[in-house]
Each structure stands twice: as C-alpha cells, then as structure tokens.
Design an enzyme around this catalytic site. Structure first.
Site, PDB file in Angstrom:
ATOM      1  CD  GLU A 186      11.445  12.255  10.358  1.00  0.00           C
ATOM      2  OE1 GLU A 186      10.235  12.054  10.514  1.00  0.00           O
ATOM      3  OE2 GLU A 186      12.227  11.414   9.887  1.00  0.00           O
ATOM      4  CE  LYS A 234      -1.916   2.990   1.980  1.00  0.00           C
ATOM      5  NZ  LYS A 234      -1.654   4.388   1.609  1.00  0.00           N
ATOM      6  N   GLY A 248       7.231   4.641   7.722  1.00  0.00           N
ATOM      7  CA  GLY A 248       6.397   5.844   7.796  1.00  0.00           C
ATOM      8  C   GLY A 248       6.616   6.562   9.112  1.00  0.00           C
ATOM      9  CB  SER A 249       4.790   9.328  10.559  1.00  0.00           C
ATOM     10  OG  SER A 249       3.459   8.861  10.543  1.00  0.00           O
ATOM     11  CB  CYS A 281      14.212   7.663   7.082  1.00  0.00           C
ATOM     12  SG  CYS A 281      15.129   6.361   6.276  1.00  0.00           S
ATOM     13  CD  GLU A 337      12.774  -0.433   7.585  1.00  0.00           C
ATOM     14  OE1 GLU A 337      12.731   0.173   6.510  1.00  0.00           O
ATOM     15  OE2 GLU A 337      13.632  -1.298   7.844  1.00  0.00           O
TER      16      GLU A 337
END
Ligand code: NAD
Length: 494
Positions: free
Chosen positions: A400, A180, A232-233, A290, A254
């Site tokens: 971040e 996805k 993702g976050s 990242c 991750e």
C-alpha cells in the site's frame, strides 16, 4: 518550526465535559500544505483514557434503556448540527489533513450528514430480533442488544467520516462510544465533539486525542471496553489483536488495500480515464483513501490508449491546480503529514529502481510541484504519478502506497486479469470496466474483495456495508455490527 500567533487549541470530550489532557500536555497539529503549526490537541494520558472508559461505562445502562425514537431524535439533531456548521467543519478537515476544500465541502459534509441521518433511521430497527417457531410448541426468539462501551480508533486520512460511521452506528444500536482519533489529525474530530457536546447524555459520546501507543493499552485491553473498531494499518490491527488475545473482544478491522481497476477491451475509455485521473486515485484526498486504486490493470489491446487518455487529463491545467487547500479552485492537495510524504516519495523511487517506467509525474515538494505559491514551498506535495510495470511482483504493485501513485499493468486474458487483481495480500476493493454484463458478473463473483464497483469506482455510502477480506480486515461499521444477538427459548405448556 514557526508557531502561528492564532494557534487554535482543542479539548477532549469526556463525560460531557470539554477537558485538556490531565497533565496539560499538547501535540502540535501541522497544516500539511504549508508545513506550519496551526493548532494544538490534547496529548491525553492513560488517566484520561481511564476517565473516558469510566464515563462511557457509567452512561451505558441508561442509554441502553432509551427508546429507539429517543436515540433517533438525538442522531437527527447531530446531523442537523453538522449541516449548520458545514463550512467550519469542512475548513477544519482541510487545514488538518490538506484534503482540498472543494472535496471536503461539496463531497464530505453531505456524506457525513447522510451517515448520521441514516443511523437515526437505523436506530428504529437496530434492536429488532426474530421469532422462531420450535418443536413441541416451544417458542424461540432473539433480541439484538448493544455491546456496551465501544472504542472507535480512527486514522488520519478521513477523520470525520471514520468518526461518524463508527460513533453514529454504535450509538444508534444503544452503545456508548469513545473515539480516539489519530494524533496526526484530531482537530476536526475534537471540534465535532464540541458541537455535539449536549446532543447526547453525558458519557454517551466521548472523544479523546493522544498517541495510540500511549492510550492503546487502556482503550483496547480494559475489561470495561466491550467492542473495538479500528480503521487503520495492519500493524496497529496486529497490536490490538495481540492485546486482546487472552480476553478476546469482538473487533471490526478496516485496514489497508492495494485495489485494482480492471479495464477490459470494450470499456468506455473516457469514463475510465475520468475516474482514474480524479476520485479513484489522484484527486480523491490525493490518493490517501483506503480504496485508492493504486493498480490499473488494462487489456493490452487498449493499454496505450488508456495511458494516453489518463495522461492527457493529468496534463490538463484543470486537473493540476496545486494551490492553497482552502481555495475552492485547488483540485489537488498535499500528503497529510511529513511521514506520509516521505513514504510516498520513497515508493516512487523504489518503483523506478525496480524497473517500473515513469509515464507521468514523479516530482515532489511544494517548491517543485506548486512553484507559483511560495507559501507552499515547505508543504508535503507529491505530483500525481503514473508508472508502468510488466509484473505484479514489484513492491509498488504489492504494498500500500497511500498517495497519488498508480501503476499500470497490462493483461491479455480474463484469467490473467483476475489473477493479477487477486494477487496481493489485500482484499479491499476493485473496479471492473466492461460493457459485457456476463463478464462483469463473473468478475464480481471471483474477485477477492469486500467491495466491487462496475463501470464506476469508490461509491461508498451508508446504504451498503463496507468492509474487506484478507489483510484488509473484517467486519463492517454498519449498525448490525454494533449489536449482538441473544437467543431465548420459551417452553409453552399447551
Ligand atoms: P495507524 O494504524 O498508524 O493509526 C490508526 C489509529 O490507530 C490512530 O488513531 C493511532 O493513534 C491508533 N493506534 C496506533 N497504535 C495503537 C495501539 N497500539 N493501540 C491502539 N491504537 C493505536 O493508521 P494510519 O496511518 O492513521 O491510517 C492509514 C491506514 O488506515 C492505511 O493503511 C489505510 O488504508 C487505512 N484505512 C482503512 C480504511 C478502511 O475502511 N479499510 C479507511 C481509511 C484508512
């Protein structure tokens, strides 16, 4: 918003078929360099997600039974197709997220091929267990088995890489997969799905686009989904952890980072400045990676020299070629989408309001950053920006940012450097710059980070596992993490 007449329309791959969303709805894709719509992707419904889960479940028993060599052959074929279609794939990734073509074509595509070839090689060992002699002439052994249906959820900043590392390794270990991609950037993933449509048996590899908030429930909570890998976050990771809390599923997470390059007094300043002004934070997908090194911790004795060396490079015309992202001479691209553009712009202001000093950059918007290109005026451009702070507690040193913004912080001692580097909630990566091997080893051992590089930065590839600690997540998208070990004991009557 202007809709281009040659709008490209992409489809889902579900059960070996290319399909529109069942309701026919689509999401516009915007070229971030111009702010114009250039493509449309399916806005899939929960019904589509259920179809994908059913297709992956149906395909699993037969795929699990294939030999390692059969899986390896299919994965090698995928790698070859990526190579044959390199130009189109690189151009799509560039148009989708603004990652300049000189980085996607020369950097990204060879890495993608390496990931799929590496998975092919790994398939040959992926299911090997171990034998264990036991007392009383018993005999123990383990099998490594695939989980079943794996869902891979990917972010907008590196769609093809994150798709590849999840799908190739999960498939190599004998799982079936549903990817996805982010609703902000699905075109290149859907195109890759179309390319690989006939490489695997129907249902082994599925790609479905749409909003995470709409599809998330089915893709993460469905009882037929056996493992989830999210890149993702932290926010999405928490949602998925909550959604799977009652019926736990193995997760690979991750997540974000606030990684530091630590520059000691004896460091090679030119090498540091080259890394900082380019792939470590400023040109590497314009800081939207990242492991982007958004903090630069520098020994006070060489602080000004390092700042000068980085700034002189950023001022050099060769480093600030803002222009059409598909032009190979453009070195620096825009933010991948409007919301990221607003976030990064805001962080620069927050940093200045908190008392950080602006050493370089700070401008934003196509008209200001790329004034020679009127077609880019509405694009999401941010100038590489270097700040200086005396304290690690500022928000720009803790949160971040995910853009071409780095904060320089001075230190006096090794202990201070370590405390600064470890002093955030994240633990993704760190760089250490020194000629002193003992110091380098002490830092590698003491740094709270999943990945440490010494006298280089962001060396990521399939040869080594890649993962984080603390709020940067856990697990890795390696083949080993896509199989589980089953133990067996045999009682021998001797
Ligand atoms: P995001 O969390 O907003 O979205 C990631 C994916 O999750 C998207 O596909 C989205 O649709 C999906 N999603 C959203 N809500 C969901 C839900 N409720 N259930 C299931 N799926 C859902 O992240 P993003 O903004 O796309 O990506 C940027 C983040 O990714 C940054 O924090 C970055 O550091 C991180 N990242 C980490 C790595 C790594 O390897 N550690 C690599 C690249 C990016």
């Amino acid at each position: 918003m202007t809709v281009s007449t040659d709008l490209k329309v992409y489809k889902n791959l579900i059960g070996g078929e290319l399909r529109d969303a069942s309701g026919g709805e689509r999401i516009d894709s915007i070229d971030p360099s111009t702010g114009k719509v250039w493509a449309a992707i399916p806005q899939s419904s929960q019904e589509d997600a259920l179809s994908a889960v059913a297709a992956a479940k149906h395909a699993f028993p037969a795929w699990k039974k294939t030999t390692a060599e059969e899986r390896a052959a299919a994965l090698r074929k995928a790698a070859e197709l990526i190579g044959e279609n390199a130009e189109a794939l690189a151009a799509l990734e560039t148009q989708d997220i603004g990652w300049v073509i000189r980085e996607t074509s020369y950097g990204l595509i060879p890495v993608l091929q390496q990931v799929w070839f590496n998975a092919a090689a790994g398939a040959l060992e992926a299911n090997r267990g171990q034998t264990v002699p036991l007392p009383s002439a018993s005999f123990g052994y383990t099998l490594r088995e695939p989980y079943g249906v794996v869902v891979g959820i990917t972010p907008w900043n590196a769609p093809l890489f994150t798709l590849s590392i999840k799908a190739a390794n999960a498939i190599a270990a004998g799982n079936t997969v549903i990817i996805k991609p982010s609703e902000q950037a699905s075109a290149s993933s859907l195109y890759l799905a179309e390319l690989l449509k006939d490489v695997f048996p129907r249902g082994v590899f599925n790609v479905i686009s749409g909003y995470g908030t709409e599809l998330g429930d089915v893709l993460t909570s469905h009882p037929d989904v056996n493992k989830i890998s999210l890149t993702g976050s932290g926010r999405t990771a928490s949602t998925i952890a909550r959604a799977t809390a009652d019926k736990p599923k193995p997760l690979i997470l991750e997540l974000g980072g606030k990684s530091a390059n630590i520059v000691f007094e004896d460091a090679d300043i030119d090498a540091v400045a080259d890394a900082i002004s380019t792939y470590s934070i400023f040109t590497g997908n314009s800081g939207q990676i990242c492991v982007g090194s958004s903090r630069l911790l520098v020994h006070r004795a060489i602080f000004d020299k390092v700042a000068e060396a980085v700034i002189s490079r950023l001022k050099n015309p060769q480093y600030k070629m803002y222009g059409p992202t598909l032009d190979p001479s453009t070195t620096t691209g825009p933010m991948a989408n409007k919301s990221q553009f607003d976030i990064v712009r805001n962080y620069i202001q927050v940093g200045l309001d908190e008392g950080a000093e602006l050493l370089y950059g700070g401008r934003s918007g196509g008209a200001e950053v790329a004034p020679d290109h009127s077609e880019l005026a509405e694009g999401y451009w941010i100038e590489p920006t270097l700040l200086k702070a005396e304290s690690n507690t500022l928000r720009v040193c803790q949160e971040e940012i995910f853009g071409p913004v780095a904060v320089m912080i001075p230190f006096n001692t090794e202990e201070q450097a370590l405390n600064l580097a470890n002093g955030t909630e994240y633990g993704l990566a760190a760089g250490v710059w020194t000629k002193d091997l003992s110091l380098a080893h002490r830092m590698v051992s003491a740094l709270d980070a999943g990945n440490v590089w010494v006298n280089t930065y962001a060396r990521v590839g399939p040869e080594l596992p890649f993962g984080g600690t603390k709020n940067s997540g856990f697990g890795t998208d390696s083949i080993a993490d896509y199989s589980r070990e089953k133990s067996c004991v045999i009682e021998l009557k001797l």
